[in-house]
Design an enzyme around this catalytic site. Sequence first.
Site, PDB file in Angstrom:
ATOM      1  N   GLU A   1       0.829  -1.209   0.000  1.00 57.10           N
ATOM      2  CA  GLU A   1       0.000   0.000   0.000  1.00 57.10           C
ATOM      3  C   GLU A   1       0.866   1.262   0.000  1.00 57.10           C
ATOM      4  O   GLU A   1       1.207   1.782   1.069  1.00 57.10           O
ATOM      5  CB  GLU A   1      -0.933   0.021   1.220  1.00 57.10           C
ATOM      6  CG  GLU A   1      -1.859   1.235   1.227  1.00 57.10           C
ATOM      7  CD  GLU A   1      -2.719   1.377   2.482  1.00 57.10           C
ATOM      8  OE1 GLU A   1      -2.378   0.778   3.523  1.00 57.10           O
ATOM      9  OE2 GLU A   1      -3.703   2.106   2.420  1.00 57.10           O
TER      10      GLU A   1
ATOM     11  N   LYS B   1      -2.468  -2.144  -3.068  1.00 54.97           N
ATOM     12  CA  LYS B   1      -3.520  -1.297  -2.483  1.00 54.97           C
ATOM     13  C   LYS B   1      -3.167   0.139  -2.815  1.00 54.97           C
ATOM     14  O   LYS B   1      -2.128   0.640  -2.398  1.00 54.97           O
ATOM     15  CB  LYS B   1      -3.606  -1.524  -0.971  1.00 54.97           C
ATOM     16  CG  LYS B   1      -4.640  -0.610  -0.288  1.00 54.97           C
ATOM     17  CD  LYS B   1      -5.072  -1.180   1.047  1.00 54.97           C
ATOM     18  CE  LYS B   1      -5.971  -0.227   1.793  1.00 54.97           C
ATOM     19  NZ  LYS B   1      -6.639  -0.845   2.948  1.00 54.97           N
TER      20      LYS B   1
HETATM   21  P1  13P Z   1      -9.069   4.279   4.559  1.00 53.98           P
HETATM   22  O1  13P Z   1     -10.006   3.546   3.655  1.00 53.98           O
HETATM   23  O2  13P Z   1      -9.744   4.919   5.729  1.00 53.98           O
HETATM   24  O3  13P Z   1      -8.158   5.202   3.815  1.00 53.98           O
HETATM   25  O4  13P Z   1      -8.127   3.186   5.210  1.00 53.98           O
HETATM   26  C1  13P Z   1      -7.588   2.198   4.417  1.00 53.98           C
HETATM   27  C2  13P Z   1      -6.314   1.726   4.969  1.00 53.98           C
HETATM   28  O5  13P Z   1      -6.125   0.553   5.157  1.00 53.98           O
HETATM   29  C3  13P Z   1      -5.259   2.712   5.238  1.00 53.98           C
HETATM   30  O6  13P Z   1      -4.053   2.075   5.518  1.00 53.98           O
END
Ligand code: 13P
Length: 345
Positions: A178, A220
């Site tokens: 991510e 992600k």
């Molecule tokens: P949000 O959807 O609130 O951005 O959180 C997703 C997430 O896993 C952030 O690390």
Amino acid sequence: MNNTLVLEKIAEALVATGKGILAADESPGTCDKRFDEHGIPKTEEMRRKWRGLLFGTPAVQTALSGVILYDETLRQKADDGTLFPELLKSRGITPGIKVDQGLEPFEGSSEEKVTKGLGALATRLAEYYALGARFAKWRAVITIGTGIPTERCIRENARRLAEYARLCQIAGIVPILEPEVLLDGTHTLARSEEVLTQTLKIVFEEVEKAEVNPKGLILKSSMALPGKESSRQSSGQAGKTATPEEVAKATLSAFTQAVPKTVAGIVFLSGGQTPMEATVRLNEIVVQAKALKAPWPLTFSYSRALQAPVIAEWKGQDGNVASAQAIFKKRVEETALASQGKFTA
Ligand code: 13P
């Protein structure tokens, strides 16, 4: 089945058509911040009740493939004494675990950050596997501002993401990578697209160097969006004046330029968008991706866009559990429809 095939099967199931991932991996500190907004007591027991409400929502498994947990939650139990990972598994939902350990300044910078957590990671992954986790998440943060992000900071984050991914695959755990390009800032949609493209290119260069199997990993990503404080944001609402069509086009342009076709899937974070914005934009991204014959399954891995209206209904009160669960189920179902390009507001 050999390890590689097992990983690919898990990754495939996480992005199965009509399903997505709930991110419920807020640290106790972040969870407490959300509790504060609703006057909910900030205790481990209340955090357990909150997660129990989400994971116990009737029929939610039809639209949820996985849930990302935090270390504390992975070890907690539902009211009937079942460990949360066991409860999820019994409902056909794969338990995952956040394994990064937050941010540290990059080379002393007050603006740029790198994510830490590689120390003893192999040992932690082995324990998480034993506790039932079959996928993991590592979040890096890329900030857009004057003169930033620097290529060096993106590269360092990418190296760490690739090393994390390598260790996960050895441990039999599917890594979710991510690299979140933050919504904060005054940047334009075009600048967001440019930074997203650059970031993803560097991440996948490092993934290749580390010999990580792209079929056994999930990306992600943030959507390409104009900054929250950009001049197009007069109402103060996140990304309000970029149309869903513009957001989808910019986001898919970044992916097409930077993400290998063999990556198992791409899931989105909501990043501070309202639940409806995150839903409508996901829907449009999927509609355009289908038209383009994009190679990856696309779905959600939202935290706030799924949880915000639910916690507002619950307010920490046992009497509100059923009504809060009904809202959660509707949120998950709407978002799952959007992941198929079938959502209508
Ligand atoms: P949000 O959807 O609130 O951005 O959180 C997703 C997430 O896993 C952030 O690390």
